[in-house]
Structure formats: C-alpha cells, structure tokens
Motif scaffolding. Structure first.
Motif, PDB file in Angstrom:
ATOM      1  N   ASN A 366      -7.580   7.738 -10.958  1.00  0.00           N
ATOM      2  CA  ASN A 366      -8.083   8.906 -10.182  1.00  0.00           C
ATOM      3  C   ASN A 366      -7.409   8.703  -9.066  1.00  0.00           C
ATOM      4  O   ASN A 366      -7.737   9.791  -7.999  1.00  0.00           O
ATOM      5  N   ASN A 367      -6.240   7.873  -8.505  1.00  0.00           N
ATOM      6  CA  ASN A 367      -6.309   8.335  -7.001  1.00  0.00           C
ATOM      7  C   ASN A 367      -4.560   7.707  -6.831  1.00  0.00           C
ATOM      8  O   ASN A 367      -4.186   6.763  -6.916  1.00  0.00           O
ATOM      9  N   SER A 368      -3.559   8.729  -7.348  1.00  0.00           N
ATOM     10  CA  SER A 368      -2.477   8.464  -7.287  1.00  0.00           C
ATOM     11  C   SER A 368      -2.107   8.558  -6.024  1.00  0.00           C
ATOM     12  O   SER A 368      -0.633   7.890  -5.953  1.00  0.00           O
ATOM     13  N   ASN A 369      -2.149   8.256  -4.893  1.00  0.00           N
ATOM     14  CA  ASN A 369      -1.817   8.248  -3.664  1.00  0.00           C
ATOM     15  C   ASN A 369      -2.087   6.579  -3.287  1.00  0.00           C
ATOM     16  O   ASN A 369      -1.332   6.516  -2.934  1.00  0.00           O
ATOM     17  N   LEU A 370      -2.675   6.392  -3.814  1.00  0.00           N
ATOM     18  CA  LEU A 370      -3.403   4.545  -3.714  1.00  0.00           C
ATOM     19  C   LEU A 370      -1.909   4.295  -4.750  1.00  0.00           C
ATOM     20  O   LEU A 370      -1.432   3.284  -4.642  1.00  0.00           O
ATOM     21  N   ARG A 371      -1.628   4.630  -5.884  1.00  0.00           N
ATOM     22  CA  ARG A 371      -0.682   4.519  -7.035  1.00  0.00           C
ATOM     23  C   ARG A 371       0.660   4.084  -6.183  1.00  0.00           C
ATOM     24  O   ARG A 371       1.378   3.335  -6.169  1.00  0.00           O
ATOM     25  N   ASN A 372       0.721   5.088  -5.505  1.00  0.00           N
ATOM     26  CA  ASN A 372       2.264   5.486  -4.624  1.00  0.00           C
ATOM     27  C   ASN A 372       2.429   5.124  -3.582  1.00  0.00           C
ATOM     28  O   ASN A 372       3.039   3.805  -3.440  1.00  0.00           O
ATOM     29  N   GLU A 373       1.162   3.869  -2.869  1.00  0.00           N
ATOM     30  CA  GLU A 373       1.011   3.736  -1.775  1.00  0.00           C
ATOM     31  C   GLU A 373       1.551   2.439  -2.372  1.00  0.00           C
ATOM     32  O   GLU A 373       1.990   1.152  -1.291  1.00  0.00           O
ATOM     33  N   MET A 374       0.591   1.601  -3.252  1.00  0.00           N
ATOM     34  CA  MET A 374       0.567   0.106  -3.250  1.00  0.00           C
ATOM     35  C   MET A 374       2.346  -0.133  -4.213  1.00  0.00           C
ATOM     36  O   MET A 374       2.726  -1.360  -4.116  1.00  0.00           O
ATOM     37  N   GLY A 375       2.635   1.138  -5.411  1.00  0.00           N
ATOM     38  CA  GLY A 375       4.055   0.882  -5.857  1.00  0.00           C
ATOM     39  C   GLY A 375       5.120   0.790  -4.558  1.00  0.00           C
ATOM     40  O   GLY A 375       6.056  -0.124  -4.859  1.00  0.00           O
ATOM     41  N   LYS A 376       4.918   1.657  -3.636  1.00  0.00           N
ATOM     42  CA  LYS A 376       5.728   0.703  -2.811  1.00  0.00           C
ATOM     43  C   LYS A 376       5.460   0.100  -1.366  1.00  0.00           C
ATOM     44  O   LYS A 376       6.894  -0.082  -1.792  1.00  0.00           O
ATOM     45  N   ASN A 377       4.562  -0.350  -1.386  1.00  0.00           N
ATOM     46  CA  ASN A 377       4.224  -2.312  -0.747  1.00  0.00           C
ATOM     47  C   ASN A 377       5.427  -3.031  -1.704  1.00  0.00           C
ATOM     48  O   ASN A 377       5.322  -3.673  -1.239  1.00  0.00           O
ATOM     49  N   GLY A 378       5.170  -3.099  -3.376  1.00  0.00           N
ATOM     50  CA  GLY A 378       5.436  -3.934  -3.906  1.00  0.00           C
ATOM     51  C   GLY A 378       6.829  -4.069  -4.210  1.00  0.00           C
ATOM     52  O   GLY A 378       7.811  -4.912  -4.099  1.00  0.00           O
ATOM     53  N   ARG A 379       7.660  -2.744  -4.326  1.00  0.00           N
ATOM     54  CA  ARG A 379       8.852  -2.726  -3.753  1.00  0.00           C
ATOM     55  C   ARG A 379       9.437  -3.737  -3.107  1.00  0.00           C
ATOM     56  O   ARG A 379      10.441  -4.036  -2.698  1.00  0.00           O
ATOM     57  N   ASN A 380       8.971  -2.988  -1.771  1.00  0.00           N
ATOM     58  CA  ASN A 380       9.323  -3.266  -0.555  1.00  0.00           C
ATOM     59  C   ASN A 380       9.278  -5.617  -0.165  1.00  0.00           C
ATOM     60  O   ASN A 380       9.527  -5.776   0.774  1.00  0.00           O
ATOM     61  N   TYR A 381       7.467  -5.523  -0.351  1.00  0.00           N
ATOM     62  CA  TYR A 381       7.750  -7.031  -0.480  1.00  0.00           C
ATOM     63  C   TYR A 381       8.731  -7.869  -2.237  1.00  0.00           C
ATOM     64  O   TYR A 381       9.464  -9.197  -1.193  1.00  0.00           O
ATOM     65  N   LEU A 382       9.418  -6.917  -2.852  1.00  0.00           N
ATOM     66  CA  LEU A 382      10.243  -7.483  -3.808  1.00  0.00           C
ATOM     67  C   LEU A 382      11.615  -7.712  -2.589  1.00  0.00           C
ATOM     68  O   LEU A 382      12.426  -8.502  -2.551  1.00  0.00           O
ATOM     69  N   GLU A 383      12.111  -6.565  -1.963  1.00  0.00           N
ATOM     70  CA  GLU A 383      13.167  -6.365  -1.599  1.00  0.00           C
ATOM     71  C   GLU A 383      13.504  -7.577   0.217  1.00  0.00           C
ATOM     72  O   GLU A 383      14.319  -7.924   0.673  1.00  0.00           O
ATOM     73  N   GLU A 384      12.363  -8.291   0.223  1.00  0.00           N
ATOM     74  CA  GLU A 384      11.714  -8.942   0.964  1.00  0.00           C
ATOM     75  C   GLU A 384      11.990 -10.200   0.492  1.00  0.00           C
ATOM     76  O   GLU A 384      12.636 -11.730   1.870  1.00  0.00           O
ATOM     77  N   TYR A 385      11.277 -10.420  -0.203  1.00  0.00           N
ATOM     78  CA  TYR A 385      10.872 -11.322  -1.080  1.00  0.00           C
ATOM     79  C   TYR A 385      11.563 -12.507  -2.492  1.00  0.00           C
ATOM     80  O   TYR A 385      11.758 -13.353  -2.127  1.00  0.00           O
ATOM     81  N   TYR A 386      11.659 -10.863  -3.575  1.00  0.00           N
ATOM     82  CA  TYR A 386      11.937 -11.373  -3.982  1.00  0.00           C
ATOM     83  C   TYR A 386      13.663 -10.402  -4.476  1.00  0.00           C
ATOM     84  O   TYR A 386      13.922 -10.899  -5.403  1.00  0.00           O
TER      85      TYR A 386
END
Length: 399
Positions: A366-386
């Motif tokens: 029910n929340n596309s903005n939340l999906r997009n925000e968390m998805g971007k956070n995950g991508r940023n975390y991947l690039e930083e740590y993984y």
C-alpha cells in the motif's frame, strides 16, 4: 602472486553473476593468478578438465553428485571430494606454489588439502558460509551428539584449526563461532561478508513485460518474489502458510522461484489449493530470473525458525542490487534483522508469526514511496558494505 580457491560452486561460467564468480573476477583484475578447483558432478562431467581464461585458471574435477540427489549419495560424494580435489591439484598444479589457499563452507572436509599446501608455505583463509553440523542438528537432520554428529564435528574443528584466518558473514555469525569454539583464537576471526560486483539495473519494458505475461503475472500487481533454494533450511511450513494467506495482501502477487528437496511438496500444495495470486516456477536461467527481479517490488527471505546459528542468505545482496526492499521471516538468532534495521531497507518477522508477516506485506503493498525509499537504502548499503571491490581488501591483506 598465486591464489588457490576451493569451492563446491559451479564455475563453468565465471562471467556469470554471483558471490563466488564476482570474487574470482575481482581477484583476477588485481593481476593475481587465481586457480579455481570446483566439482564436475557425475551426471554432467565425463572427465576432469583444465581451462585458462586470462588470470583465471579453472580445474573442474570429476566428482560424485553433490546437488539434486539423495542425502546418502550427497554425503558419500562430499566425503570423497577432498581426496579427488587433492589428487587433481597435485597433477595439474605440480609446479606451482600458492600464496593463499581460499575455501568456503560447505563442505567442512577440506582440512587435509589445506594442510598439504600449508606445509608448502601457503597461508589459509576460510570463508565461513555454513556452520555444519550444528545447522543440520537445528532442523533435525542429524541427531545431536550422535555418531554422525561426532564425526563431522571433528572435521569441523580440524578445518577451523588449520585455517590461519576465518572470515564470517556478520558480527552475529562471528560471535556464535567464538562462543561455541573456545579453542579458536579471536585474533584470527574477522568479518568478511557476502559481497558482489554491483551493476546498474536498466529496464527494458518490452522484454520485462513479456516475462510477466509468460508467467501469467498481472501487470498491475505488486510483485513479491522469493528466489533461491527450496529446502528444509528455508522453513517451508511457514512459506506455505504465507501462500495460503497471501490473498489478504490487496493487489499482492507472490512469486516463488527455485528448486530443492521441498519443491514438489510446494507444487502439490499449491495445486491443491489453487491460489490465484501465488505462482511457483522451477529454477530459471539467471538472465530470465533477473528480468523478474527487475519487475518485482519486494524481495522475500525465509529461514527455518529452529536455527540457532546466525545465517545471512546470499540472496540479500541480489535484492539490494535491484533496489528491492526486503521482507524477511527467519529465526530470532540471525542478525539479518539488525542489518535490515541498520540499513533501513526492509522489515523482519520471526518465522511462524503470520500476522506480523502479512501486516508487513500489506504495508509494502500500500505504500510505493516506502518501497522506493527502502529499496534505495538497500542499494546504498550494498555499495557501501557489500561491494566486492571494497571487501576484497579484507581478504588480500592476508596474502
């Protein structure tokens, strides 16, 4: 510099994406000669083969069947593989010396081959991806303190002792190892997480839409995807509960892609109940699976609730790479929930807590903005740590 890598992973296509193939390519880019020893299972290989691809040297050793077979054949093949690897390595690498021997669990039966090269001056590095036999005890595949357990526990100890350095997937994984193996020197244990080479994801709407149509997935649905092994470690009982109640997630569609010992059980269950918003697909070519990941909105992770070992499934990096928020249902011991919280990239529920899982799925749906925000956070975390370009430094400092 020469590096020897022992693995059970299929390295036939070293250019394919994955935590081990990405690792091998990144090592080769650094100008290091990397010699990879991997299995050619009896069902596919007629003989042992050696291939050179630039700085990458592949030794495919004919072995018994290790995957997609019964437990007895898998067990026998796993026990034989050390001798088979050592024999082949001696034949093909007779004039070579290695600065570092790198290997991962499973299996835990590489201590003799590691010891052989240590006597020749090699350093040794264990990438701890699986803590066996305890993980098998957790899900009742092996009796605790029984004969089989004692045999493999001794093998496990030997591997830890022969390893100069042990790289663990997470802090929780590392703490578990040290707390349950008091003989291990804390100084030789460090965090070496699952890592990949992140690439930019480009959409091809025509191809992507065709994939959805092919598998009869509604274009306007919110696609939740699980991709990977379908075996006892994944806690299939809870996965089936989720499937039975996924109609409660408005406009949600549950897609399960994979193979394993529980695949037929899932297939029979879904055939019986005819869920309109749940689809099961047998394992796909990587390219086609990636098309589905591009169209997905949420990535799912399942682990059996009985695990006492903090496991970090490698599919987490694939979801983060595709900027997918993660919804995980696991045991309470894994620090995956901490990773999701720290990265703000997803939600966690304890496996078995259906109400919590469905509620989290509804929030995502029910929340596309939340999906997009968390998805971007995950991508940023991947690039930083993984990102393998960064984590490789952890490994190479030991060469």
């Amino acid at each position: 510099m020469n590096l020897l890598f022992l693995t059970l992973g299929n390295m036939d296509n070293v250019h394919e994406r994955g935590i081990y193939s990405d690792l091998v390519r990144e090592i080769a880019r650094r100008g290091i000669q990397i010699y990879v020893v991997y299995p050619g299972e009896r069902r596919t290989s007629l003989k042992t083969e050696f291939t050179d691809i630039g700085n990458i040297h592949l030794l495919k050793v004919k072995t018994g069947n290790i995957t997609k077979t019964n437990l007895i054949e898998k067990g026998i093949s796993t026990l034989m593989i050390e001798r088979q690897y050592l024999k082949a390595a001696k034949k093909f690498f007779s004039n070579l010396s290695f600065d570092l021997v790198l290997y991962s669990t499973p299996p835990i039966t590489f201590s003799a081959i590691v010891q052989y090269y240590k006597k020749q001056g090699s350093k040794s590095y264990l990438m701890l991806k699986d803590i066996f036999p305890q993980n098998a005890v957790d899900i009742n595949m092996i009796k605790p303190n029984g004969m089989i357990w004692r045999y493999f526990r001794e093998k496990e100890k030997k591997l830890y002792k022969v390893s100069d350095t042990i790289g663990c997937m997470s802090k929780g994984n590392m703490n578990y190892l040290l707390n349950h193996n008091s003989f291990i020197n804390r100084e030789k244990v460090e965090i070496f997480p699952n890592a990949i080479e992140p690439v930019e994801m480009k959409n091809d709407e025509m191809i992507d839409a065709g994939v959805l149509e092919k598998y009869e997935i509604p274009q306007d649905s919110i696609l939740f995807i699980y991709g990977g092994n379908l075996g006892k470690p994944q806690g299939i009982d809870f996965l089936l509960q989720v499937a039975d109640h996924f109609h409660q997630v408005e406009n949600g569609f549950l897609l399960i892609v994979g193979s394993g010992t529980e695949y037929d059980r899932i297939k029979d269950h879904l055939k019986t109940f005819h869920h309109k918003n749940v689809r099961l697909i047998h394992s796909l070519p990587k390219k086609e699976y990636n098309f589905l990941l591009k169209k997905a909105e949420v990535g799912l992770i399942f682990l059996d609730p009985r695990f006492t070992i903090p496991n970090i499934p490698s599919r987490l990096t694939a979801y983060m790479e595709h900027s997918l928020p993660v919804l995980a249902a696991t045991d309470k011991n894994t620090d995956l929930k901490t990773i999701l919280a720290d990265s703000k990239s997803g939600f966690w529920s304890e496996s078995g807590d259906l109400e919590s899982f469905i509620e989290h799925a509804r929030i995502f749906a029910n929340n596309s903005n939340l999906r997009n925000e968390m998805g971007k956070n995950g991508r940023n975390y991947l690039e930083e740590y993984y990102d393998i370009k960064k984590t490789i430094q952890i490994l190479l400092k030991h060469c």
